[in-house]
Write a protein that holds these residues in place. Structure first.
Motif, short mmCIF file in Angstrom:
data_model
loop_
_atom_site.label_atom_id
_atom_site.label_comp_id
_atom_site.label_asym_id
_atom_site.label_seq_id
_atom_site.Cartn_x
_atom_site.Cartn_y
_atom_site.Cartn_z
N SER A 36 4.43 -11.47 4.13
CA SER A 36 4.35 -11.55 2.68
C SER A 36 5.13 -10.41 2.04
N GLU A 37 5.42 -10.62 0.75
CA GLU A 37 6.06 -9.60 -0.07
C GLU A 37 5.47 -9.69 -1.47
N LEU A 55 5.53 -4.37 -1.70
CA LEU A 55 4.77 -4.23 -0.47
C LEU A 55 5.17 -5.37 0.45
N VAL A 57 4.44 -7.07 4.20
CA VAL A 57 3.52 -7.12 5.34
C VAL A 57 4.27 -7.82 6.47
N LYS A 58 4.39 -7.11 7.58
CA LYS A 58 5.12 -7.63 8.73
C LYS A 58 4.18 -7.74 9.92
N GLU A 59 4.31 -8.83 10.63
CA GLU A 59 3.54 -9.02 11.85
C GLU A 59 4.19 -8.22 12.97
N ASN A 76 -0.56 -5.99 12.13
CA ASN A 76 0.40 -6.01 11.03
C ASN A 76 0.86 -4.60 10.69
N TYR A 78 2.40 -2.42 7.42
CA TYR A 78 2.56 -2.43 5.96
C TYR A 78 3.70 -1.49 5.60
N ILE A 80 6.42 -0.11 2.46
CA ILE A 80 6.79 0.02 1.05
C ILE A 80 8.31 -0.03 0.98
N THR A 96 12.97 1.81 2.71
CA THR A 96 11.72 1.26 3.24
C THR A 96 11.09 2.30 4.15
N ASN A 98 7.28 2.58 6.55
CA ASN A 98 5.96 2.09 6.91
C ASN A 98 4.91 3.10 6.43
N SER A 100 1.59 2.25 7.28
CA SER A 100 0.51 2.04 8.25
C SER A 100 1.07 2.44 9.62
#
Length: 176
Positions: A36-37, A55, A57-59, A76, A78, A80, A96, A98, A100
């Motif tokens: 998602s974005e 934001l 979200v990458k698997e 996942n 996260y 920015i 970009t 991360n 997380s």
């Protein structure tokens, strides 16, 4: 120790098309790991620079060695993404990072999209990344991440290229 990546990619499209495509580059078949974005904020500065924060979200899409499974429990990542679009100067800069899994590794990427000085109908993207792990065996993690980053940088460019081709041939439905 920090590992670094530097690379360039030339898109055979003018800068305006590339920047337009950047905003709708997900989903694409080369970035299936992007779940998602979401736009966090978007403002226009007094100098007419569009500043956006999203934001992503990458698997996690890489295999973890057995010995590292106790350290890597997340599914996942996260990220920015902060972008600066200056239409007057024809520069588009994306950062970009991360936010997380920083206890394992931090990846900071900068991409700059500019008009090709030799061909105004093309756009050059220069990428650089800094990869750092604070762990005792961090050098191995950094080396693994650098190898993965190089592969993913190519995929990201291919994904944007795929979107740009769809836009060019008016086969991009629902976004533009």
């Amino acid at each position: 120790m920090v590992k670094e990546y530097f690379g360039t990619f030339t898109f055979p499209f003018n800068w305006d098309i590339v920047v337009s495509g950047f905003w709708v580059k997900y989903p694409n078949p080369f970035s299936k790991h992007v779940i998602s974005e979401d736009v966090i904020s978007r403002t226009l500065t007094e100098n007419n620079v569009l500043v956006s924060k999203r934001l992503l979200v990458k698997e996690r899409n890489f295999h973890i060695p057995k010995w590292a499974e106790k350290y890597v429990t997340f599914k996942n990542v996260y990220v920015i993404e902060e972008t600066y679009c200056d239409a007057n100067k024809k520069t588009f800069t994306s950062f970009t990072r991360n936010f997380s899994s920083n206890s394992l590794m931090t990846v900071i990427e900068k991409s700059v999209f500019t008009v090709d000085p030799n061909n105004p109908n093309q756009t050059i993207c220069t990428k650089q990344a800094h990869i750092y792990s604070p762990l005792l065996f961090g050098s191995g993690i950094e080396q693994f991440a650098l190898k993965k980053f190089k592969k993913n940088a190519d995929k990201a460019s291919q994904g944007l290229q795929w979107i740009l081709e769809k836009i060019q041939f008016n086969k991009f439905k629902g976004y533009c």
